[in-house]
Scaffold this active site. Structure first.
Site, PDB file in Angstrom:
ATOM      1  N   ASN A   1      -9.581   1.968   9.614  1.00  0.00           N
ATOM      2  CA  ASN A   1      -8.697   1.718  10.746  1.00  0.00           C
ATOM      3  C   ASN A   1      -9.170   2.466  11.991  1.00  0.00           C
ATOM      4  O   ASN A   1      -9.662   1.878  12.947  1.00  0.00           O
ATOM      5  CB  ASN A   1      -7.266   2.099  10.388  1.00  0.00           C
ATOM      6  CG  ASN A   1      -6.243   1.722  11.456  1.00  0.00           C
ATOM      7  OD1 ASN A   1      -5.048   1.797  11.215  1.00  0.00           O
ATOM      8  ND2 ASN A   1      -6.658   1.311  12.630  1.00  0.00           N
ATOM      9  N   THR A   2      -9.068   3.796  11.956  1.00  0.00           N
ATOM     10  CA  THR A   2      -9.333   4.594  13.155  1.00  0.00           C
ATOM     11  C   THR A   2     -10.691   4.305  13.779  1.00  0.00           C
ATOM     12  O   THR A   2     -10.809   4.162  15.002  1.00  0.00           O
ATOM     13  CB  THR A   2      -9.224   6.095  12.822  1.00  0.00           C
ATOM     14  OG1 THR A   2      -7.910   6.373  12.338  1.00  0.00           O
ATOM     15  CG2 THR A   2      -9.503   6.948  14.049  1.00  0.00           C
TER      16      THR A   2
ATOM     17  N   LYS B   1       0.875  -1.170   0.000  1.00  0.00           N
ATOM     18  CA  LYS B   1       0.000   0.000   0.000  1.00  0.00           C
ATOM     19  C   LYS B   1       0.911   1.218   0.000  1.00  0.00           C
ATOM     20  O   LYS B   1       1.638   1.469   0.961  1.00  0.00           O
ATOM     21  CB  LYS B   1      -0.919   0.018   1.217  1.00  0.00           C
ATOM     22  CG  LYS B   1      -1.891   1.190   1.153  1.00  0.00           C
ATOM     23  CD  LYS B   1      -2.615   1.425   2.450  1.00  0.00           C
ATOM     24  CE  LYS B   1      -3.439   2.708   2.320  1.00  0.00           C
ATOM     25  NZ  LYS B   1      -3.883   3.212   3.628  1.00  0.00           N
TER      26      LYS B   1
END
Length: 258
Positions: free
Chosen positions: A206-207, A97
């Site tokens: 994610n967060t 990524k």
């Protein structure tokens, strides 16, 4: 649900998950399991890829998940390429990524350095998944360079604001010849459902999972949001219109209208 195909490899899940910010690695592992994800991103600067016993890596089953190293923290193409090469040399699959974010405050990706790094890495045999602004022109250049996906941001990383770049993402999806993965800023299951309803091929979160008191519960909710959005897209959403249209007859049972 239909499968996601990236660089000839099939995945049953369209939800990718990042591993940062979790209060503990066990909470992260529980969230991964609940998400149903098969692609897990790991910041190379946070782990020692050479040491499988590294505490973070020990909680990720490499037989179950594709470990997707990311170049988070790279400020230019040179740093990003170096990180990708280190991961491959340590035995990771040649998937990366690609993130190039010179501004530590807003973490917006550098389009010029991202394209430069992508061109180098593709030539070296990497499967490149680049994180970009929702820029349709840049997305086309990256696809022409041979990237396996494009990953336009919904909003800046960690902001949880949702799909603020909707109009540009719609153009990218319309023109794409590779999977479009909406990445960053997705803070609620409704956000990922919206992205999938638009026709995005996948999302990365994610967060929103890491900072909630119940990461596994939130991961399951995001999983359902992705599935609902994808199924709605495949079924075909009705067109929006200004004028109301009744779903049942308004005449013939109380009064006759000419």
């Amino acid at each position: 649900m239909d499968e996601l195909v990236i660089a000839g490899r099939s995945f049953s899940s369209r939800l990718m998950v990042g591993t940062g910010k979790f209060a503990s690695n066990s909470l992260m592992a529980d969230a991964l399991a609940a998400s149903g994800s098969q692609i897990v991103t790991v910041a190379l600067r946070r782990v020692d890829i050479d040491r499988p016993e590294d505490d973070l890596l020990a909680h990720i089953d490499r037989d179950k998940y594709l470990l997707l190293p990311n170049t988070s923290g790279a400020r230019d193409a040179e740093e990003a390429v170096r990180l990708a090469r280190l991961a491959r040399a340590a035995g990771c699959e040649p998937w990366v990524k690609l993130e190039v974010t010179p501004d530590p405050y807003y973490l917006l990706p550098d389009p010029i350095e991202t394209l430069k790094a992508a061109e180098i890495l593709v030539k070296e045999g990497f499967v490149v998944l680049p994180y970009i602004n929702a820029d349709p022109v840049l997305a086309k250049h990256l696809q022409e360079a041979g990237t396996a996906t494009v990953m336009p941001l919904g909003a800046p990383i960690g902001t949880n604001k949702g799909v603020r770049t909707r109009d540009n993402i719609a153009i990218i999806i319309e023109q794409a010849i590779v999977p479009v993965v909406v990445d960053a800023g997705l803070g609620a299951p409704s956000h990922v459902a919206e992205a999938m309803e638009m026709g995005a091929d996948a999302v990365l979160v994610n967060t929103a999972l890491a900072v909630t008191p119940d990461p596994a519960g939130m991961a399951h909710a995001f999983r359902l949001g992705v599935e609902a959005g994808r199924r709605a897209f495949l079924a075909g959403l009705p067109a929006q219109q200004q004028k109301a249209e009744a779903s049942s007859p308004l005449t013939g049972f109380l009064r006759d209208e000419q």
